[in-house]
Every structure is written in C-alpha cells, then in structure tokens.
Design an enzyme around this catalytic site. Structure first.
Site, PDB file in Angstrom:
ATOM      1  N   SER A  71      -4.805  -5.052   0.312  1.00 20.98           N
ATOM      2  CA  SER A  71      -3.381  -4.701  -0.191  1.00 20.98           C
ATOM      3  C   SER A  71      -2.467  -5.723   0.268  1.00 20.98           C
ATOM      4  O   SER A  71      -1.232  -5.831  -0.031  1.00 20.98           O
ATOM      5  CB  SER A  71      -3.047  -3.355   0.231  1.00 20.98           C
ATOM      6  OG  SER A  71      -3.509  -2.225  -0.508  1.00 20.98           O
ATOM      7  N   LYS A 196       3.022  -6.138   6.084  1.00 21.76           N
ATOM      8  CA  LYS A 196       2.049  -5.764   5.137  1.00 21.76           C
ATOM      9  C   LYS A 196       0.688  -5.328   5.461  1.00 21.76           C
ATOM     10  O   LYS A 196       0.042  -6.501   5.992  1.00 21.76           O
ATOM     11  CB  LYS A 196       2.221  -6.320   3.475  1.00 21.76           C
ATOM     12  CG  LYS A 196       1.416  -5.546   2.629  1.00 21.76           C
ATOM     13  CD  LYS A 196       2.036  -4.419   2.157  1.00 21.76           C
ATOM     14  CE  LYS A 196       1.150  -3.470   1.231  1.00 21.76           C
ATOM     15  NZ  LYS A 196       0.151  -2.743   1.984  1.00 21.76           N
ATOM     16  N   GLY A 198      -3.362  -3.914   5.011  1.00 20.07           N
ATOM     17  CA  GLY A 198      -4.433  -3.788   4.075  1.00 20.07           C
ATOM     18  C   GLY A 198      -5.570  -3.302   4.644  1.00 20.07           C
ATOM     19  O   GLY A 198      -5.922  -3.458   5.742  1.00 20.07           O
TER      20      GLY A 198
END
Length: 254
Positions: A71, A196, A198
């Site tokens: 992600s 971010k 993932g």
C-alpha cells in the site's frame, strides 16, 4: 492540522537524497550491528533509507534491494490525483485504491508519476489485491528504500506538488492510524510523522514517510521488510519496524 505541530513541515527544500558519504561507514557501524542483530532475531530482511536533510546525513541498508510496495504506492496515487486537481484536470474526490488507479489510467500511471519525482526504480504493474502477492524474486509492484525516499521527499519536502497539495497530502499522511505499531511506535517523545504503511504476503511490512523532531527538523525514513522464512503466510512483524525506527532515529540524531 495545527501549524505548531510541525513548524517546518511546509518548508520546500532541494529534494535530492544523497548517498551515504565516506564517513558513514565508521559513523554508522554500531547501527549496522544493531540492525543485523534485529534481522537475525526476528528473521526479517530490512531495506532502510534514512536521510537528515538539515545535516546532510544519509544511512542506507539494502537501500537498493527490491521489496514489494504493497500500500505504499497509494501515496503516489493520491499525490498524482492532487497534481491533476491543481492543474484543473479533475475535481478532487474520495476514492479507494483501485478507483484512484482507474482515474489515473492504471498502475503504469503510478510508475510514470514516480519517474516525474526522480524515483527511477518504483514499478506498479497490477491492481489490488494482486499487487500484494510479494513473491520473492518477482519485480512487479516493487520499489527500493532509496527510490521511495527520493519520491516521498520530493512530495513532502520538495516541489513535487504545489504548496496547497503538499499540505493536503501531509495532512492525510499525518492523520493515518495504520502505522501506530510500526514507525510511530518507535518514535521518541514529541516526534510526529506523516507516513504510509503497507503489508503483503511473505511477511512484507513497510512504512515510509517524513518524521519531525520536536523542534520541527525533518527526517526522511523508509523501512521495507519481509520474512526470511520463505513462507507465503509468514506473520507481519510490526515490532521489527518499530524497533528499527527507534535505533535509527537515535543514531541519526545523537
């Protein structure tokens, strides 16, 4: 997002992330040893790029090895949408990963956007959820710590987006709650992050973004990891990312 939280987070700087200088070997030898021990204990492989733009310090560990993006690609997708919105090409909407990709023109559009930021290695080839398969040796949907560091720095600290878009993206990433057990769990008191996370198969666990010290000094940090067990269903080791964050931040700021 109160301006007092990160006094310098809107500052726009030259976005080049230089490679480690000749002094890095000696300076970071203790950090290398600590991370090598962490990898052995937790049975993970780490790809790391940490860069302090204020002091010009860069630490790299397997920074050019490829890892599944998972992600972390969504920062590029969201930023590409923000750039198009600033150009008047579309109106900003609230969509999930595949809808963003469809609006941009597919995974290859994210690869092209990465290139526009100076990230020459990131490649997005498939859609969700296939892009999270993370098979060892498969270069599809992968990046490197050094590649993501260049791109993320350009977006969050450089000129990859207009100022308003940069502020919006930074706010979204600061508001994310998915890294609470990863980078943010390893931050010293008073530090903040716009990052971010993932995760995918084979124990892939990632987290990447910009950290700010209490006085507002930025630190670019990309941590990519996967399991060395070779098991498709290997557990996600969030603690390895948190532990690595703590020792990396301590080493670069001591």
């Amino acid at each position: 997002m109160p301006a007092t939280d990160t006094p310098r987070c809107g500052a726009r700087t030259e976005a080049t992330v230089p490679p480690p200088g000749p002094e890095a070997g000696a300076r970071f030898a203790p950090l290398d040893a600590v991370l090598a021990d962490l990898e052995e204990r937790r049975r993970v492989r780490l790809g790391v790029l940490a860069h302090d733009p204020g002091r010009g310090l860069t630490y790299a560990r397997r920074a050019d090895d490829r890892f599944a993006m998972c992600s972390t690609f969504k920062v590029y997708a969201a930023a590409a949408i923000l750039r198009l919105e600033s150009q008047g090409s579309l109106r900003l909407d609230n969509t999930a990963g595949n809808l963003l990709l469809r609006r941009l023109g597919g995974p290859t559009a994210v690869t092209a956007f990465a290139r526009s930021l100076g990230d020459t290695v990131t490649t997005l080839d498939r859609w969700e959820p296939e892009l999270n398969s993370a098979e060892p040796g498969d270069v599809r949907d992968t990046s490197t710590a050094s590649g993501l560091a260049r791109g993320y720095r350009e977006l969050l600290l450089g000129s990859g987006l207009p100022a308003a878009g940069q502020q919006t993206l930074t706010g979204w990433m600061r508001a994310s709650v998915t890294s609470g057990q990863r980078i943010r769990a390893g931050l010293p008191a008073g530090w903040t992050a716009a990052d971010k996370s993932g995760a995918g198969r084979y124990g892939t666990v990632n987290d990447a973004g910009v950290l700010w010290s209490p006085d507002g000094s930025p630190l670019v940090l990309v941590l990519l990891s996967d399991s060395v067990t070779g098991l498709p269903d290997a557990a996600h080791d969030n603690a390895a990312i948190a532990e690595a964050t703590a020792v990396i931040v301590e080493s670069l700021t001591r």
